[in-house]
Design an enzyme around this catalytic site. Structure first.
Site, mmCIF file in Angstrom:
data_model
loop_
_atom_site.group_PDB
_atom_site.id
_atom_site.type_symbol
_atom_site.label_atom_id
_atom_site.label_comp_id
_atom_site.label_asym_id
_atom_site.label_seq_id
_atom_site.Cartn_x
_atom_site.Cartn_y
_atom_site.Cartn_z
ATOM 1 N N LYS A 95 0.873 -1.175 0.000
ATOM 2 C CA LYS A 95 0.000 0.000 0.000
ATOM 3 C C LYS A 95 0.908 1.221 0.000
ATOM 4 O O LYS A 95 1.632 1.470 0.963
ATOM 5 C CB LYS A 95 -0.924 0.021 1.215
ATOM 6 C CG LYS A 95 -1.861 1.228 1.205
ATOM 7 C CD LYS A 95 -2.656 1.355 2.491
ATOM 8 C CE LYS A 95 -3.487 2.626 2.451
ATOM 9 N NZ LYS A 95 -4.102 2.933 3.760
ATOM 10 N N GLY A 183 -11.381 7.989 6.153
ATOM 11 C CA GLY A 183 -12.542 8.815 6.444
ATOM 12 C C GLY A 183 -13.820 8.069 6.767
ATOM 13 O O GLY A 183 -14.794 8.666 7.219
ATOM 14 N N ASN A 204 -9.975 1.443 9.548
ATOM 15 C CA ASN A 204 -9.094 1.242 10.697
ATOM 16 C C ASN A 204 -9.600 2.010 11.913
ATOM 17 O O ASN A 204 -10.107 1.444 12.869
ATOM 18 C CB ASN A 204 -7.668 1.657 10.345
ATOM 19 C CG ASN A 204 -6.657 1.370 11.450
ATOM 20 O OD1 ASN A 204 -5.475 1.621 11.294
ATOM 21 N ND2 ASN A 204 -7.077 0.842 12.580
ATOM 22 N N THR A 205 -9.498 3.343 11.852
ATOM 23 C CA THR A 205 -9.812 4.165 13.016
ATOM 24 C C THR A 205 -11.201 3.908 13.571
ATOM 25 O O THR A 205 -11.380 3.781 14.790
ATOM 26 C CB THR A 205 -9.664 5.656 12.659
ATOM 27 O OG1 THR A 205 -8.317 5.913 12.255
ATOM 28 C CG2 THR A 205 -10.003 6.533 13.851
#
EC number: 2.8.1.10
Length: 256
Positions: A95, A183, A204-205
Site C-alpha cells: 500500500k 474517512g 481502521n480508526t
C-alpha cells in the site's frame, strides 16, 4: 469474490492495525470483521524482533499482509520502505502512502504517481492511497497499479464519503478495483461505498477507537455485505416525483 492481481478475497472489507489498545484486541477485531487483507505500517514494526507484538499475531491469524509506507514524505522514501517491506515480510504487495503534511495526512499526487510507476517496474503489486481525483486514478491505473485507493475524507476524520461525486467518476471509469480508503467513520458509510460501486473499503480508526472494537468490526462486516448485496440486487432509480406503490383508481371506481 474480489480479485486483485494474483489474489482473490471473499471479504470486501480490508482493515488496518493502528490505534488498537492491544494486539489481542486488534486480532479479535480483525477476526470479527472477516477481513482477509490487513495493512500495517512498516514504521510500527520492529523488524529486529521475530516476535513483534503486531506482526506475529497477524501471521498467526493467517491474513494477507499489506505493508504500507505511511510516514514517507517523498517517492524516494516510499520506494526505500517498500524494499524493506519486501525483504522483511516476503511480499511484493504494497500500500503506497506518501503524505508530507503531518497535520492533514493528504496524499501527495505527484510523488505518489512517481513512486507507483517505479515500484510497478520493480515488480511490486501497488495499491496507492490517493486523493479522489479521477484523472490521477486513471494515471495510476495506466502505470500498472493493481487497484486504486481514493480517500473518502481525511485519514481518521470519520467524516464519511465527503468526496462522493468524485468517487462515482473514479468507479465508473476504473478497470481495476476501487477501494475507498480513509474517512469511513460508521458502518453506513461502508455500505454506501459498496452500494455506489466500490469494490472494497479499508477501515481502521472507526473500528479501533470504538468503545467495543470487536462488535464494531462485526457491524462493518455486515454493512459491507449488505451494501454489496444491495448493489447486486439492482436498486431502483431515484426520482423527483412520487410514484404510488398501490394505485387506488380501480378500488375507488368499484366502491362508487
Amino acid at each position: 469474490m474480489l480479485r486483485i492481481a494474483d489474489k482473490t478475497f471473499d471479504s470486501h472489507l480490508f482493515t488496518g492495525t493502528g490505534k488498537f489498545a492491544s494486539s489481542q484486541l486488534m486480532v479479535e477485531s480483525i477476526r470479527a470483521s472477516g477481513s482477509q487483507l490487513v495493512t500495517l505500517a512498516m514504521k510500527r514494526v520492529d523488524l529486529r524482533q521475530h516476535n513483534d507484538a503486531i506482526l506475529e499475531p497477524l501471521i498467526a491469524a493467517g491474513v494477507t499482509l499489506l505493508p504500507n509506507t505511511s510516514g514517507a514524505k517523498t517517492a524516494e522514501e516510499a520506494i526505500f520502505a517498500a524494499h524493506l517491506a519486501r525483504e522483511a515480510l516476503g511480499t511484493n504487495w504494497l500500500k503506497l502512502e506518501i503524505h508530507p503534511d503531518a497535520r492533514w495526512l493528504l496524499p501527495d499526487p505527484i510523488e505518489t504517481l512517481k513512486a507507483a510507476e517505479t515500484l510497478v517496474q520493480q515488480g511490486f503489486v501497488v495499491l496507492p492511497y490517493c486523493g479522489a481525483d479521477p484523472v490521477l486514478c486513471k494515471r495510476l491505473e495506466e502505470v500498472g497499479c493493481a487497484a486504486v485507493m481514493p480517500l473518502g475524507a481525511p485519514i481518521g476524520s470519520n467524516q464519511g464519503l465527503e468526496t462522493r461525486a468524485m468517487l462515482e467518476i473514479i468507479i465508473q471509469q476504473a478497470t481495476v478495483p476501487v477501494v475507498v480508503d480513509a474517512g469511513i467513520g460508521v458502518p453506513s458509510h461502508a455500505a454506501q461505498a459498496l452500494e455506489m460501486g466500490a469494490d472494497a473499503v479499508l477501515v481502521n480508526t472507526a473500528i479501533a477507537i470504538a468503545d467495543d472494537p470487536v462488535n464494531m468490526a462485526k457491524a462493518f462486516r455486515l454493512a459491507v455485505e449488505a451494501g454489496l448485496l444491495a448493489r447486486q440486487s439492482g436498486p431502483g432509480s431515484r426520482s423527483h416525483f412520487a410514484h404510488a406503490t398501490s394505485p387506488l383508481t380501480g378500488f375507488l371506481e368499484a366502491s362508487a
